[in-house]
Design a protein around this motif. Structure first.
Motif, PDB file in Angstrom:
ATOM      1  N   GLN A   1     -13.246 -22.152  -7.456  1.00  0.00           N
ATOM      2  CA  GLN A   1     -13.228 -23.067  -6.311  1.00  0.00           C
ATOM      3  C   GLN A   1     -12.309 -24.259  -6.575  1.00  0.00           C
ATOM      4  OE1 GLN A   1     -17.082 -24.576  -5.208  1.00  0.00           O
ATOM      5  NE2 GLN A   1     -16.345 -25.440  -3.279  1.00  0.00           N
ATOM      6  N   THR A   2     -12.358 -24.788  -7.792  1.00  0.00           N
ATOM      7  CA  THR A   2     -11.509 -25.932  -8.156  1.00  0.00           C
ATOM      8  C   THR A   2     -10.033 -25.583  -8.048  1.00  0.00           C
ATOM      9  OG1 THR A   2     -13.211 -26.803  -9.661  1.00  0.00           O
ATOM     10  CG2 THR A   2     -10.939 -27.545 -10.011  1.00  0.00           C
ATOM     11  N   LEU A   3      -9.655 -24.430  -8.573  1.00  0.00           N
ATOM     12  CA  LEU A   3      -8.240 -24.040  -8.566  1.00  0.00           C
ATOM     13  C   LEU A   3      -7.779 -23.652  -7.167  1.00  0.00           C
ATOM     14  CD1 LEU A   3      -8.064 -22.094 -11.942  1.00  0.00           C
ATOM     15  CD2 LEU A   3      -7.154 -24.361 -11.432  1.00  0.00           C
ATOM     16  N   GLU A   4      -8.635 -23.010  -6.394  1.00  0.00           N
ATOM     17  CA  GLU A   4      -8.259 -22.696  -5.013  1.00  0.00           C
ATOM     18  C   GLU A   4      -8.021 -23.981  -4.222  1.00  0.00           C
ATOM     19  OE1 GLU A   4     -10.078 -18.305  -3.927  1.00  0.00           O
ATOM     20  OE2 GLU A   4     -10.987 -20.083  -3.025  1.00  0.00           O
ATOM     21  N   GLN A   5      -8.900 -24.966  -4.425  1.00  0.00           N
ATOM     22  CA  GLN A   5      -8.771 -26.224  -3.695  1.00  0.00           C
ATOM     23  C   GLN A   5      -7.465 -26.917  -4.039  1.00  0.00           C
ATOM     24  OE1 GLN A   5     -12.146 -29.248  -3.147  1.00  0.00           O
ATOM     25  NE2 GLN A   5     -11.011 -30.164  -4.835  1.00  0.00           N
ATOM     26  N   ARG A   6      -7.073 -26.906  -5.317  1.00  0.00           N
ATOM     27  CA  ARG A   6      -5.863 -27.625  -5.730  1.00  0.00           C
ATOM     28  C   ARG A   6      -4.588 -26.864  -5.405  1.00  0.00           C
ATOM     29  NH1 ARG A   6      -1.834 -29.303  -5.882  1.00  0.00           N
ATOM     30  NH2 ARG A   6      -0.802 -30.776  -7.287  1.00  0.00           N
ATOM     31  N   THR A   7      -4.591 -25.546  -5.565  1.00  0.00           N
ATOM     32  CA  THR A   7      -3.360 -24.771  -5.397  1.00  0.00           C
ATOM     33  C   THR A   7      -3.165 -24.237  -3.981  1.00  0.00           C
ATOM     34  OG1 THR A   7      -4.372 -22.644  -5.982  1.00  0.00           O
ATOM     35  CG2 THR A   7      -3.547 -24.020  -7.802  1.00  0.00           C
ATOM     36  N   GLY A   8      -4.262 -24.104  -3.222  1.00  0.00           N
ATOM     37  CA  GLY A   8      -4.174 -23.487  -1.904  1.00  0.00           C
ATOM     38  C   GLY A   8      -4.050 -21.981  -1.960  1.00  0.00           C
ATOM     39  N   LEU A   9      -4.115 -21.405  -3.161  1.00  0.00           N
ATOM     40  CA  LEU A   9      -4.019 -19.961  -3.340  1.00  0.00           C
ATOM     41  C   LEU A   9      -5.410 -19.331  -3.283  1.00  0.00           C
ATOM     42  CD1 LEU A   9      -1.533 -19.914  -6.352  1.00  0.00           C
ATOM     43  CD2 LEU A   9      -1.035 -18.973  -4.089  1.00  0.00           C
ATOM     44  N   ARG A  10      -5.514 -18.198  -2.619  1.00  0.00           N
ATOM     45  CA  ARG A  10      -6.752 -17.424  -2.645  1.00  0.00           C
ATOM     46  C   ARG A  10      -6.784 -16.630  -3.947  1.00  0.00           C
ATOM     47  NH1 ARG A  10     -10.494 -15.959   1.397  1.00  0.00           N
ATOM     48  NH2 ARG A  10     -11.960 -14.437   0.539  1.00  0.00           N
ATOM     49  N   ILE A  11      -7.827 -16.805  -4.753  1.00  0.00           N
ATOM     50  CA  ILE A  11      -7.965 -16.062  -6.006  1.00  0.00           C
ATOM     51  C   ILE A  11      -8.745 -14.797  -5.711  1.00  0.00           C
ATOM     52  CG2 ILE A  11      -8.974 -16.097  -8.319  1.00  0.00           C
ATOM     53  CD1 ILE A  11      -8.230 -19.064  -8.456  1.00  0.00           C
ATOM     54  N   ASP A  12      -8.070 -13.659  -5.843  1.00  0.00           N
ATOM     55  CA  ASP A  12      -8.588 -12.374  -5.371  1.00  0.00           C
ATOM     56  C   ASP A  12      -9.371 -11.603  -6.421  1.00  0.00           C
ATOM     57  OD1 ASP A  12      -7.184 -12.316  -2.653  1.00  0.00           O
ATOM     58  OD2 ASP A  12      -5.516 -12.653  -4.015  1.00  0.00           O
ATOM     59  N   GLY A  13      -9.340 -12.056  -7.662  1.00  0.00           N
ATOM     60  CA  GLY A  13     -10.073 -11.362  -8.718  1.00  0.00           C
ATOM     61  C   GLY A  13     -10.159 -12.244  -9.948  1.00  0.00           C
TER      62      GLY A  13
END
Length: 303
Positions: free
Chosen positions: A118-130
């Motif tokens: 959640q932290t990395l998605e919020q900062r990068t705007g990338l959806r982490i798929d796995g």
């Protein structure tokens, strides 16, 4: 005989797949889908599952709790261009949902894979798929199952804290020595950035070694590699076997040059923050990088 060998060749990784631990890595609040596919690869620095003998053999120390030793985004583009491994310094000072600003490593310590994603998605705007995670003992066991991994050490490395004393040059490293090589930072003039680069280099070397005939065609080595990899890993509950294959192919591409080995742009490696000495990103450059990934714009190797 040939049929039996082919069955063994295919069945072995399937057996390993069923043994891998599943973890919750899917937060409720998610980033929007973007171009390509992005995975999160984490090296778990926790010692809780290691026996005292294993801690001595691997030179891990006795710190408790779960921490990340490496955080890497694995990006597979859908519009052409090279794949990429992008290291995130574990001391990156970021906003952690519901927790204020802290080192990104704290997200994993507080809320495990779910909060880190959640932290990395919020900062990068990338959806982490796995999501995929490997622990200390698992890493060393994978290397030993392959009979060691050849790596070109870039300079002399005498690092008592990592339990290594290596000379510059290409050489075969066993499991505990490999672990020290990818953990060492006090003997590297570039600190955590140099360590992250060695981690990406070593991931490529492991997968390159795993794909050789000397691994695949020897039943005991193929079985040892797949089973030791499975015993030391955990994957997200939404991560498929195809996802894992994509991660492994991207790792292997580092050695051949088809995968870019990158670091998130950094402005300050030793900024004094409320969390102590932290890493501050070059926000403008990092935002450009993540925008390129979201838009499917092919990346280029750094000059």
């Amino acid at each position: 005989m040939l049929t039996a060998w082919l069955v063994f060749l295919v069945a072995t990784p399937l057996i390993a797949w069923l043994r891998i631990e599943r973890v919750d890595a899917s937060p409720d609040a998610r980033a929007a889908s973007s171009s390509g596919t992005t995975y999160l690869l984490v090296g778990n620095d926790g010692r809780g599952d290691l026996s005292p003998e294993e801690r001595r053999r691997l030179g891990t120390g006795s710190s408790e709790g779960q921490r990340t030793d490496s955080i890497i985004l694995v990006h597979v583009p859908s519009t052409g261009g090279p794949r990429a491994l992008i290291s995130i310094p574990r001391d990156s000072f970021l906003e952690i949902p519901g927790q204020g600003s802290n080192k990104v490593n704290a997200a994993f310590a507080i809320g495990g894979p779910e909060l880190l994603v959640q932290t990395l998605e919020q900062r990068t705007g990338l959806r982490i798929d796995g999501y995929a995670e490997i622990g200390f003992a698992g890493f060393a066991g994978v290397v030993d199952s392959l009979g060691g991994v050849e790596i070109c050490v870039p300079f002399d490395m005498d690092d008592p804290k990592a339990h290594i004393n290596l000379k510059e040059g290409c050489q075969l490293l066993d499991g505990p020595t490999s672990l020290g090589y990818v953990r060492a930072r006090y003997s590297d003039p570039r600190g955590d950035l140099g360590r992250a680069e060695r981690q990406r280099q070593f991931l490529g070397a492991i997968m390159d070694r795993a794909a050789t005939p000397s691994t695949v065609l020897l039943p005991w080595r193929w079985w040892g590699f797949t089973q030791s990899a499975a015993s030391g890993m955990a994957i997200g509950d939404n991560t498929s076997m195809i996802d894992m294959a994509q991660i492994l192919l991207t790792m292997r591409g580092v050695s051949g040059g088809s995968t870019l080995s990158l670091q998130v742009p950094v402005a300050n490696m030793n900024a004094q923050t409320s969390a102590g000495s932290s890493v501050l990103w070059d926000d403008a450059a990092a935002d450009r990088l993540f925008q390129q990934l979201r838009d499917g714009e092919p990346l280029v190797a750094p000059s």
